[in-house]
Design a protein around this motif. Sequence first.
Motif, short mmCIF file in Angstrom:
data_model
loop_
_atom_site.label_atom_id
_atom_site.label_comp_id
_atom_site.label_asym_id
_atom_site.label_seq_id
_atom_site.Cartn_x
_atom_site.Cartn_y
_atom_site.Cartn_z
N LEU A 44 -2.21 1.99 -1.42
CA LEU A 44 -3.56 1.70 -0.93
C LEU A 44 -4.60 1.87 -2.03
CD1 LEU A 44 -3.56 3.37 2.61
CD2 LEU A 44 -3.67 0.93 2.09
N LEU A 45 -4.40 2.89 -2.87
CA LEU A 45 -5.32 3.14 -3.98
C LEU A 45 -5.30 1.98 -4.97
CD1 LEU A 45 -7.15 4.93 -5.69
CD2 LEU A 45 -5.13 6.18 -6.44
N MET A 46 -4.10 1.54 -5.33
CA MET A 46 -3.99 0.40 -6.24
C MET A 46 -4.56 -0.86 -5.61
SD MET A 46 -0.22 0.88 -7.95
CE MET A 46 -0.39 -0.67 -8.82
N LEU A 47 -4.33 -1.03 -4.32
CA LEU A 47 -4.84 -2.21 -3.61
C LEU A 47 -6.37 -2.25 -3.68
CD1 LEU A 47 -3.58 -3.42 -0.13
CD2 LEU A 47 -6.00 -3.46 -0.70
N CYS A 48 -7.01 -1.12 -3.39
CA CYS A 48 -8.48 -1.08 -3.46
C CYS A 48 -8.97 -1.33 -4.87
CB CYS A 48 -8.98 0.27 -2.96
SG CYS A 48 -8.84 0.49 -1.18
N GLY A 49 -8.26 -0.78 -5.86
CA GLY A 49 -8.65 -1.02 -7.24
C GLY A 49 -8.56 -2.50 -7.59
N LEU A 50 -7.50 -3.16 -7.12
CA LEU A 50 -7.33 -4.59 -7.39
C LEU A 50 -8.42 -5.42 -6.72
CD1 LEU A 50 -3.45 -4.85 -7.03
CD2 LEU A 50 -4.76 -5.08 -9.14
N ALA A 165 8.42 -1.31 -8.21
CA ALA A 165 8.34 -2.65 -7.60
C ALA A 165 7.62 -2.59 -6.26
CB ALA A 165 9.75 -3.22 -7.43
N VAL A 166 7.91 -1.56 -5.46
CA VAL A 166 7.25 -1.42 -4.16
C VAL A 166 5.74 -1.21 -4.35
CG1 VAL A 166 7.00 0.10 -2.16
CG2 VAL A 166 9.28 -0.58 -2.93
N MET A 167 5.37 -0.33 -5.29
CA MET A 167 3.95 -0.02 -5.50
C MET A 167 3.20 -1.24 -6.04
SD MET A 167 4.11 3.84 -7.06
CE MET A 167 2.33 3.87 -7.29
N VAL A 168 3.74 -1.86 -7.07
CA VAL A 168 3.06 -3.01 -7.68
C VAL A 168 3.09 -4.20 -6.73
CG1 VAL A 168 3.09 -4.64 -9.60
CG2 VAL A 168 3.55 -2.22 -10.02
N GLY A 169 4.27 -4.51 -6.20
CA GLY A 169 4.38 -5.65 -5.30
C GLY A 169 3.55 -5.48 -4.04
N GLY A 170 3.59 -4.27 -3.45
CA GLY A 170 2.83 -4.02 -2.24
C GLY A 170 1.34 -4.09 -2.46
N SER A 171 0.86 -3.51 -3.55
CA SER A 171 -0.58 -3.50 -3.82
C SER A 171 -1.09 -4.89 -4.17
CB SER A 171 -0.91 -2.51 -4.94
OG SER A 171 -0.21 -2.84 -6.12
N PHE A 172 -0.36 -5.63 -5.00
CA PHE A 172 -0.80 -6.98 -5.36
C PHE A 172 -0.75 -7.92 -4.16
CE2 PHE A 172 -0.65 -5.71 -9.75
CZ PHE A 172 -1.48 -6.61 -10.41
N ALA A 173 0.32 -7.82 -3.37
CA ALA A 173 0.43 -8.67 -2.18
C ALA A 173 -0.67 -8.34 -1.17
CB ALA A 173 1.81 -8.50 -1.54
N GLY A 174 -0.92 -7.05 -0.97
CA GLY A 174 -1.97 -6.65 -0.04
C GLY A 174 -3.34 -7.09 -0.51
N PHE A 176 -4.03 -9.61 -2.50
CA PHE A 176 -4.11 -11.07 -2.37
C PHE A 176 -4.41 -11.48 -0.93
CE2 PHE A 176 -2.13 -15.17 -1.41
CZ PHE A 176 -2.71 -15.98 -2.37
N LEU A 177 -3.73 -10.83 0.02
CA LEU A 177 -3.93 -11.16 1.43
C LEU A 177 -5.36 -10.84 1.87
CD1 LEU A 177 -2.74 -12.09 4.12
CD2 LEU A 177 -2.01 -9.73 4.53
N VAL A 178 -5.85 -9.64 1.48
CA VAL A 178 -7.21 -9.25 1.87
C VAL A 178 -8.23 -10.20 1.24
CG1 VAL A 178 -8.96 -7.45 1.67
CG2 VAL A 178 -6.60 -6.84 2.25
#
Length: 313
Positions: A44-50, A165-174, A176-178
């Motif tokens: 979630l932290l990486m997702l918000c940063g992205l 892979a889970v952290m990077v893939g999950g954050s980038f995918a999330g 992108f979706l948001v």
Amino acid sequence: MIAALGALVRRNGLVLIAVGAVVGVALPGLAAATRPWLVPVSILLMLCGLLRIEPAAFGQVLRRPALALLILAWVTLAVPLLVWLALGAVLPAGSDLLAAAVLMSAAPSVMSAAAFALLLGADAALLTVVAIPSNALAPLVLPLVAGLLGIGAEVEPVAMAQRLAVMVGGSFAGAFLVAWLAGRPALRRAAPSIDAWLVALVSVSAIPCMAGVGPALAQRPAAFLGMFGFALGLNLVLQVLGWLVFRRAHLAGALSAALVSGSRNMVLLLAALGAPGDSDLVLIVAAAQLSLFIVPMLVAPAYRGLARRRAVR
């Protein structure tokens, strides 16, 4: 009311991050209980940063990757070699301080580097591009450095690769979706709220990162505080060195090099070495983990001062 609370969180973000780490040390039961949540919170932290990084910023870094590659080579190869040469001249070969310093300087970049970059004025896109290969190389670099130092380090490459892979893939995918659902203009308007969430998530992630540190501090407070001072000083010196080496780059790039020179993924290193109470070596690394959340608050005035000086030139 909510807007005022968000502004308060953003304004005191670096202090709140330090408080999160202190809470993790003071409440070891809470730190241990929240440990399983570290990866989801990190995603979630990486997702918000992205969400706070413009796609054009990634494109600019990838089109001109020279600075990112230089910083990657600097933090992966040059920094641990310099630390070994400098401290090896004043510390005995079997010193735990020397071994810990070299291992800490060889650890990869923190995956939450983008969050710290946004709070300190560094280049979040650049640090994200550096962090991914830095962590991908860790299963090769850390055992090699540990072996050269005569230290056993258990690194599971497959498990580490899966987690990355889970952290990077999950954050980038999330992200992108948001971004697709909300739209980039809406995300720009929501920047203050996203920044508040970044602060909250970094503060929360600091708690499980302190698992095992509280009991180690209680058992040997004087020794731990001395180790904390050593780790804090090493982080600050490496940040100054990173700035000096890359000071001719653009401001955000130079600040990014400084930040990543000292701030490393100690969670990964602790996982390879063992629990904080196992040895002095691991205790020093645990102290460095605590310093990771304290340093941003200490360096923020210097980062802002450098930005002001560069702006008036």
